[in-house]
Write a protein that holds these residues in place. Structure first.
Motif, PDB file in Angstrom:
ATOM      1  N   SER A  43       0.764  -1.270   0.229  1.00 62.41           N
ATOM      2  CA  SER A  43       0.056  -0.157  -0.122  1.00 62.41           C
ATOM      3  C   SER A  43       0.627   1.257  -0.130  1.00 62.41           C
ATOM      4  CB  SER A  43      -1.002  -0.028   1.178  1.00 62.41           C
ATOM      5  OG  SER A  43      -1.773  -1.076   1.183  1.00 62.41           O
ATOM      6  N   ASN A  44       0.406   2.206  -0.596  1.00 61.18           N
ATOM      7  CA  ASN A  44       0.891   3.676  -0.556  1.00 61.18           C
ATOM      8  C   ASN A  44       0.145   4.410   0.539  1.00 61.18           C
ATOM      9  OD1 ASN A  44       2.059   3.238  -3.025  1.00 61.18           O
ATOM     10  ND2 ASN A  44       0.536   3.814  -4.368  1.00 61.18           N
ATOM     11  N   LEU A  45       0.826   5.247   1.037  1.00 62.33           N
ATOM     12  CA  LEU A  45       0.447   6.289   1.851  1.00 62.33           C
ATOM     13  C   LEU A  45      -0.321   7.541   1.241  1.00 62.33           C
ATOM     14  CD1 LEU A  45      -0.561   7.321   4.883  1.00 62.33           C
ATOM     15  CD2 LEU A  45       1.481   7.883   5.160  1.00 62.33           C
ATOM     16  N   GLN A  46      -1.465   7.856   0.890  1.00 62.17           N
ATOM     17  CA  GLN A  46      -1.708   9.308   0.369  1.00 62.17           C
ATOM     18  C   GLN A  46      -1.589  10.316   1.186  1.00 62.17           C
ATOM     19  OE1 GLN A  46      -5.299   9.510  -2.419  1.00 62.17           O
ATOM     20  NE2 GLN A  46      -5.959  10.484  -0.511  1.00 62.17           N
ATOM     21  N   LEU A  47      -0.827  11.338   0.798  1.00 63.40           N
ATOM     22  CA  LEU A  47      -0.591  12.614   1.433  1.00 63.40           C
ATOM     23  C   LEU A  47      -1.173  13.787   0.764  1.00 63.40           C
ATOM     24  CD1 LEU A  47       3.299  12.605   1.156  1.00 63.40           C
ATOM     25  CD2 LEU A  47       1.958  11.076   3.011  1.00 63.40           C
ATOM     26  N   VAL A  48      -2.029  14.498   1.325  1.00 63.54           N
ATOM     27  CA  VAL A  48      -2.646  15.647   1.048  1.00 63.54           C
ATOM     28  C   VAL A  48      -2.264  16.957   1.187  1.00 63.54           C
ATOM     29  CG1 VAL A  48      -5.176  16.237   0.734  1.00 63.54           C
ATOM     30  CG2 VAL A  48      -4.835  14.040   1.197  1.00 63.54           C
ATOM     31  N   PHE A  49      -1.928  17.633   0.189  1.00 61.22           N
ATOM     32  CA  PHE A  49      -1.290  18.936   0.609  1.00 61.22           C
ATOM     33  C   PHE A  49      -2.214  20.098  -0.087  1.00 61.22           C
ATOM     34  CE2 PHE A  49       2.218  16.349   0.963  1.00 61.22           C
ATOM     35  CZ  PHE A  49       3.122  16.925   2.141  1.00 61.22           C
ATOM     36  N   ASP A  50      -2.137  21.578   0.852  1.00 55.67           N
ATOM     37  CA  ASP A  50      -2.519  22.425  -0.044  1.00 55.67           C
ATOM     38  C   ASP A  50      -1.673  22.700  -1.291  1.00 55.67           C
ATOM     39  OD1 ASP A  50      -4.668  22.979   1.623  1.00 55.67           O
ATOM     40  OD2 ASP A  50      -3.709  24.347   2.868  1.00 55.67           O
ATOM     41  N   SER A  51      -2.017  22.886  -2.386  1.00 48.04           N
ATOM     42  CA  SER A  51      -1.368  22.827  -3.755  1.00 48.04           C
ATOM     43  C   SER A  51      -0.083  24.021  -3.454  1.00 48.04           C
ATOM     44  CB  SER A  51      -2.039  23.290  -4.622  1.00 48.04           C
ATOM     45  OG  SER A  51      -2.888  22.016  -5.107  1.00 48.04           O
ATOM     46  N   GLY A  52      -0.734  25.132  -2.573  1.00 51.65           N
ATOM     47  CA  GLY A  52       0.361  26.412  -2.470  1.00 51.65           C
ATOM     48  C   GLY A  52       1.762  25.889  -1.914  1.00 51.65           C
ATOM     49  N   LEU A  53       1.497  25.084  -0.948  1.00 52.29           N
ATOM     50  CA  LEU A  53       2.575  24.627  -0.016  1.00 52.29           C
ATOM     51  C   LEU A  53       3.597  23.766  -1.034  1.00 52.29           C
ATOM     52  CD1 LEU A  53       2.786  24.739   3.012  1.00 52.29           C
ATOM     53  CD2 LEU A  53       2.206  22.251   3.149  1.00 52.29           C
ATOM     54  N   LEU A  54       3.277  23.426  -1.967  1.00 58.18           N
ATOM     55  CA  LEU A  54       4.039  22.605  -2.781  1.00 58.18           C
ATOM     56  C   LEU A  54       4.706  23.344  -3.890  1.00 58.18           C
ATOM     57  CD1 LEU A  54       2.463  19.082  -2.704  1.00 58.18           C
ATOM     58  CD2 LEU A  54       4.111  20.101  -1.260  1.00 58.18           C
ATOM     59  N   GLU A  55       4.330  24.683  -4.015  1.00 59.31           N
ATOM     60  CA  GLU A  55       4.707  25.460  -5.157  1.00 59.31           C
ATOM     61  C   GLU A  55       6.062  25.342  -5.620  1.00 59.31           C
ATOM     62  OE1 GLU A  55       2.852  28.591  -7.731  1.00 59.31           O
ATOM     63  OE2 GLU A  55       1.931  27.991  -5.787  1.00 59.31           O
ATOM     64  N   GLY A  56       6.614  25.238  -6.722  1.00 64.09           N
ATOM     65  CA  GLY A  56       7.782  25.157  -7.183  1.00 64.09           C
ATOM     66  C   GLY A  56       8.615  23.882  -7.050  1.00 64.09           C
ATOM     67  N   LEU A  57       7.952  22.936  -6.317  1.00 61.13           N
ATOM     68  CA  LEU A  57       8.781  21.764  -5.981  1.00 61.13           C
ATOM     69  C   LEU A  57       8.395  20.508  -7.046  1.00 61.13           C
ATOM     70  CD1 LEU A  57       7.997  21.098  -2.194  1.00 61.13           C
ATOM     71  CD2 LEU A  57      10.205  21.900  -3.209  1.00 61.13           C
ATOM     72  N   ASN A  58       9.469  20.071  -7.450  1.00 62.33           N
ATOM     73  CA  ASN A  58       9.514  19.091  -8.589  1.00 62.33           C
ATOM     74  C   ASN A  58       9.246  17.771  -8.030  1.00 62.33           C
ATOM     75  OD1 ASN A  58       9.716  17.712 -10.863  1.00 62.33           O
ATOM     76  ND2 ASN A  58      11.723  17.666 -11.126  1.00 62.33           N
ATOM     77  N   ILE A  59       8.125  17.234  -7.660  1.00 65.91           N
ATOM     78  CA  ILE A  59       7.862  16.067  -7.150  1.00 65.91           C
ATOM     79  C   ILE A  59       7.156  15.027  -7.976  1.00 65.91           C
ATOM     80  CG2 ILE A  59       7.920  16.718  -4.639  1.00 65.91           C
ATOM     81  CD1 ILE A  59       4.909  17.188  -4.681  1.00 65.91           C
ATOM     82  N   GLY A  60       7.653  14.610  -9.252  1.00 70.10           N
ATOM     83  CA  GLY A  60       7.201  13.681  -9.977  1.00 70.10           C
ATOM     84  C   GLY A  60       7.592  12.051  -9.499  1.00 70.10           C
ATOM     85  N   THR A  61       6.900  11.292 -10.203  1.00 71.17           N
ATOM     86  CA  THR A  61       7.229   9.769  -9.816  1.00 71.17           C
ATOM     87  C   THR A  61       8.698   9.376  -9.652  1.00 71.17           C
ATOM     88  OG1 THR A  61       5.067   9.497 -10.941  1.00 71.17           O
ATOM     89  CG2 THR A  61       6.565   7.455 -10.641  1.00 71.17           C
ATOM     90  N   GLY A  62       8.749   8.861  -8.530  1.00 71.36           N
ATOM     91  CA  GLY A  62      10.159   8.533  -8.391  1.00 71.36           C
ATOM     92  C   GLY A  62      11.104   9.354  -7.243  1.00 71.36           C
ATOM     93  N   THR A  63      10.408  10.569  -7.135  1.00 66.50           N
ATOM     94  CA  THR A  63      11.271  11.395  -6.414  1.00 66.50           C
ATOM     95  C   THR A  63      11.146  11.029  -4.725  1.00 66.50           C
ATOM     96  OG1 THR A  63      10.425  13.243  -7.628  1.00 66.50           O
ATOM     97  CG2 THR A  63      11.254  13.782  -5.404  1.00 66.50           C
ATOM     98  N   ALA A  64      12.505  11.204  -4.115  1.00 65.83           N
ATOM     99  CA  ALA A  64      12.634  10.674  -2.708  1.00 65.83           C
ATOM    100  C   ALA A  64      12.113  11.949  -1.656  1.00 65.83           C
ATOM    101  CB  ALA A  64      13.960  10.262  -2.201  1.00 65.83           C
ATOM    102  N   VAL A  65      11.133  11.704  -0.996  1.00 69.55           N
ATOM    103  CA  VAL A  65      10.922  12.667   0.116  1.00 69.55           C
ATOM    104  C   VAL A  65      10.784  12.411   1.451  1.00 69.55           C
ATOM    105  CG1 VAL A  65       9.615  13.732  -1.973  1.00 69.55           C
ATOM    106  CG2 VAL A  65       8.322  12.374  -0.577  1.00 69.55           C
TER     107      VAL A  65
END
Length: 455
Positions: A43-65
């Motif tokens: 299973s994945n864990l679904q993270l929910v963010f306000d889009s503004g919070l992630l502005e400018g971050l490149n978080i495509g598939t495969g990114t380690a966060v």
RNA sequence: UCCGGUGUAGCUCAAUCGGCAGAGCAUGCGGCUGUUAACCGCAGGGUUGUAGGUUCGAGUCCUACCACCGGAGCCA
């Protein structure tokens, strides 16, 4: 925390920090969903963010966060909990040519990127199940007082005879030392004689079974055959128990109990992954495993098996007859159609089996057993060993083998010889069986086959 | 190793009889009030496995080779 523990304990209302790799991202102007996987479970864990919070971050598939936030009940039905994200930082960015998509890939393509394929659902599940099985192997034997024996990987005994061997040398092959006649001087090689990678730990296990009692090996095994099939590898892992003061029936009892224990461990510890295999790889897999977890396996002699096959003789490309080895189509018919489950075939003609198998009273057959399972075929080959010195010596001579090569093996029959038996179970074939994976190359981390030893 | 099949964009696949190489996904940009392989719009992306051959013209036909898949043999 690892995602497996978060989902198992459902710590609603707690703040947690998770680290993993982004599987997929969906976003609208207001809200961004990030599905995170850390390999601890399917299973994945679904993270929910306000889009503004992630502005400018490149978080495509495969990114380690790394992300932290509040665990809350999810309003949507597909997941019980989700993380209301408060912070997210990128640990490792991913280039835009990351080959893994959220879409389904072919197993052949994933095999070409074996350094990335454990990040795919199927392979995460395969290797978690493989781990469960490996742990269960040791637990099974440890609980029964078996001694774990590390058989040698390099061997100089040419009496193993189970197939083509890989040679081991430290000679410079462009210019090896030679004797006066020009032949390669193997006596000057590292071990003083030709050496090779082991094709079986059985003979060494017999030494220990006839001194310390029941034992088993679990290690890599090498065959240099030019085999190109979905069930052969040049390097594979084999489990070889050897039991003391035991006959063929004891051997089958052990094999049967062993396979059932491995199936039960998978059902107990790997259900989430099994559900994936049941749904995507082989329908009905879980029901089949549950049925076998308690069932006893069919036992049939080779002679009776031939009679059974002769009744259906017309359907086969190769007509079955007494004295011939069973063809794949015959084995599949028995295990998949006649008995629909594991089958032991016992007491094969001695002419088609190895020298060390115990000769039966009829002097035509030996106390051998093969365990056949649906889809995979032969998963176990075993036998009661010939413990009578005179009979063994005659077998060696009749087969034209060099008696001197077997001096220590014969010694075991001169000094306190006992009845004993054992078998070899192909670990990857077991993984194939419980996962439903069709190709053996997809159940070992880095497959070695003719022409392929990448990674 | 033998028999059969397949090889086209990063991936999964189309391309009719030999007649202008395409779609979805992925990637980039933009949009969209809670998505679930999200969705909508635009854009970039090709030595059709390799080497020859036939033809006015080859992804398509022929020959050889390579890789992979399925089956067989060897076995676990």
């Amino acid at each position: 925390m690892r995602i497996k523990d978060i989902l198992r304990t459902e710590r609603l209302g707690e703040h947690v920090t998770v680290k993993g790799w982004v599987r997929t991202r969906r976003n609208s102007a207001q809200v961004t969903f990030v599905e995170l996987n850390d390999g601890s479970c399917m299973s994945n864990l679904q993270l929910v963010f306000d889009s503004g919070l992630l502005e400018g971050l490149n978080i495509g598939t495969g990114t380690a966060v790394e992300a932290s936030g509040l665990l809350v009940e999810s309003p949507a039905p597909k997941q019980p909990v989700e993380l209301r994200g408060e912070t997210l930082s990128i640990i490792g960015e991913t280039a835009s040519d990351y080959p893994l998509q959220k879409k389904r890939h072919s197993l052949e393509f994933l095999r070409d990127i074996a350094h990335l394929r454990p990040r795919a659902n199927t392979f995460g599940a395969v290797f978690r199940i493989r781990n469960i099985l490996a742990q269960a192997v040791h637990r099974f034997f440890h609980e029964r007082g078996f001694l774990y024996l590390n058989a040698p990987i390099i061997t100089t005994s040419d009496c193993e005879g189970a197939g083509e061997m890989f040679h081991v040398t430290n000679f410079n092959l462009d210019d090896p030392p030679r004797d006066p006649k020009g032949a390669v001087a193997w006596d000057r090689d590292f071990f003083g004689k030709p050496a090779a990678l082991t094709v079986s730990g059985q003979l060494e296990a017999e030494i220990f079974a006839t001194s310390l009692g029941n034992c088993y090996t679990f290690g890599p095994t090498f065959r240099a055959e030019n085999s190109n099939t979905s069930r052969h590898l040049a390097e594979f892992w084999m489990i070889e128990p050897e039991i003391a003061f035991a006959d063929l029936s004891d051997d089958m009892d052990l094999a049967e109990e062993f396979i059932r224990a491995l199936i039960r461990a998978t059902l107990d510890e790997g259900m989430e992954d099994l559900e994936f295999f049941d749904q995507r790889i082989q329908k009905g897999l879980i029901d089949m495993l549950k049925r076998l977890a308690d069932a006893s396996f069919t036992r049939i002699t080779y002679t009776d098996a031939i009679a059974e096959l002769e009744k259906a003789g017309d359907r086969f490309e190769f007509k079955p007859y007494w004295g011939a080895d069973l063809q794949s189509e015959h084995e599949r018919y028995l295990t998949e159609e006649v008995y629909d489950g594991p089958v032991f075939v016992t007491d094969y003609p001695k002419d088609i089996k190895a020298f060390y198998m115990r000769v039966n009273d009829d002097d035509k057959t030996v106390a051998a057993m093969d365990c056949l399972i649906p889809r995979v075929g032969e998963i176990i080959g075993g036998s009661q060993r010939e413990e009578r010195y005179d009979v063994l010596l005659k077998r060696i001579q009749d087969l034209g083998l060099v008696e001197a090569d077997y001096w220590w093996y014969l010694d075991l029959r001169r000094y306190g010889s006992i009845p004993h038996a054992g078998f070899g179970l192909g670990f990857e074939r077991m993984v194939q069986f419980v996962t439903g994976m069709a190709n053996i190359r997809d159940v070992i981390p880095f497959p070695r086959t003719p022409g392929n030893a990448a990674f």
